[in-house]
Design an enzyme around this catalytic site. Sequence first.
Site, PDB file in Angstrom:
ATOM      1  N   GLU A 150     -76.004 -15.661  19.113  1.00 59.05           N
ATOM      2  CA  GLU A 150     -75.057 -14.922  19.948  1.00 59.05           C
ATOM      3  C   GLU A 150     -75.725 -14.589  21.280  1.00 59.05           C
ATOM      4  O   GLU A 150     -75.891 -13.420  21.632  1.00 59.05           O
ATOM      5  CB  GLU A 150     -74.634 -13.646  19.210  1.00 59.05           C
ATOM      6  CG  GLU A 150     -73.419 -12.992  19.779  1.00 59.05           C
ATOM      7  CD  GLU A 150     -73.135 -11.646  19.124  1.00 59.05           C
ATOM      8  OE1 GLU A 150     -71.992 -11.223  19.202  1.00 59.05           O
ATOM      9  OE2 GLU A 150     -74.051 -11.019  18.559  1.00 59.05           O
TER      10      GLU A 150
ATOM     11  N   GLU B  98     -70.239  -6.166  10.468  1.00 57.92           N
ATOM     12  CA  GLU B  98     -71.424  -6.226  11.328  1.00 57.92           C
ATOM     13  C   GLU B  98     -72.067  -4.857  11.496  1.00 57.92           C
ATOM     14  O   GLU B  98     -71.420  -3.865  11.835  1.00 57.92           O
ATOM     15  CB  GLU B  98     -71.076  -6.801  12.702  1.00 57.92           C
ATOM     16  CG  GLU B  98     -72.338  -7.017  13.548  1.00 57.92           C
ATOM     17  CD  GLU B  98     -72.113  -7.880  14.773  1.00 57.92           C
ATOM     18  OE1 GLU B  98     -70.947  -8.096  15.153  1.00 57.92           O
ATOM     19  OE2 GLU B  98     -73.116  -8.337  15.354  1.00 57.92           O
TER      20      GLU B  98
HETATM   21 MN    MN Z   1     -73.528  -9.611  16.921  1.00 53.11          MN
END
Ligand code: MN
Length: 288
Positions: free
Chosen positions: A244, A150
Site C-alpha cells: 500500500e 484493519e
Molecule cells: Mn492499510
Amino acid sequence: MKFGTYFAYWEREWDVDFFPYISKVAELGFDILEVSGGGIADLPEDKLIALREEAKRCGITLTACIGLPAEYNVSSSDRTIRGNGIAYMKKILDNMDIADIRQIGGIIYAYWPVDYSIPVEKEKTREISIESVRELADYAKPKGITLTLETVNRFEQYLFNDAAEATQFVKDVDRDNVKVMLDSFHMNIEEDNFYDPIINTGKYLGHYHIGEANRKVPGKGHIPWAEIGRALRDINYDGTIVMEPFVKPGGGVGSDIKVWRDLSGDADDSKLDEDIRESLIFLKKQFI
Ligand code: MN
C-alpha cells in the site's frame, strides 16, 4: 502467500477506472490487485463483469479495501447513520459478488479517519461495531466473502490499535468469515516489534498491508522485512499480502493519506513501475 498492490500507488484519486491496472499488475509480477470499495460501490453491472473477466484473463485475484466515511459509520450511535452505513456496505458486497471479489478489508467496522473533536466512547462504540460487523458478516457469508478488519494507529481510529486488541475484537465478533488485517505502517507505530503480534494473531490473520514507515515500497526503509517473513512462515500464513505505497502528493489520495511531499524521488510512471517491480522481488526473497 499471494502478493498484490493497491491501485492508488499510481493514482491521485480514489474513484478511478481499475480496469487498466489488472493487466498492469500482472505484468509487474503480482497475483493480486486491490481496488477501493468506494470505487466499485456505484459501478454498473457491465463494468463489474468486465473487471471480473479481465482479472480471470490475466490470472489476477481482486481484493477490495475501504475506510468508511463518517456518513456511513457503522459504529455510530445514530441509527440513521449506522443504517446508511450497513446499506452502503451491503451494496459494495453485492457488487463484489458480481465482480468475483471475495475479500474486503479496511475500516469497515467504524469510520475513517476518526474525528477526535467528538468525545471517544470506546466501550459503547465497540458494542455497536461488533453488532454491525456480525450483520455484515452474515450477509457476506453466502457470497463466500471474508471481511478483514484493519488495525490502524491511534491517530486514525481507537476501537483497536494493535494486533492483540484486534484479535480480541474478532474473537468477540465470533464469525468465521471475519479476520484480522494488519498493516506494517500502523504496526511500526503501535507494536513493540513485528514478530510477536503476527505470531499471536496466528490463524486470525486474514490480510496484511505492507509498506515502509513513510509508506514507500518495501525495501526502501527500515521495516524489518526478514523478521516479518519469519513470523508469517512460522504461522504458515497462506493468505494475501498487499503493498500500500503512497509516494506522491496531491489529489484526494494525497490529502487523505497526508502525503505533503514527493517521496518517490520525482519518479515518472516508468520509474514507479520499476521501483515496485524491484520491491516485489526483494519481498519474495524475504517472505518465501
Ligand atoms: Mn492499510
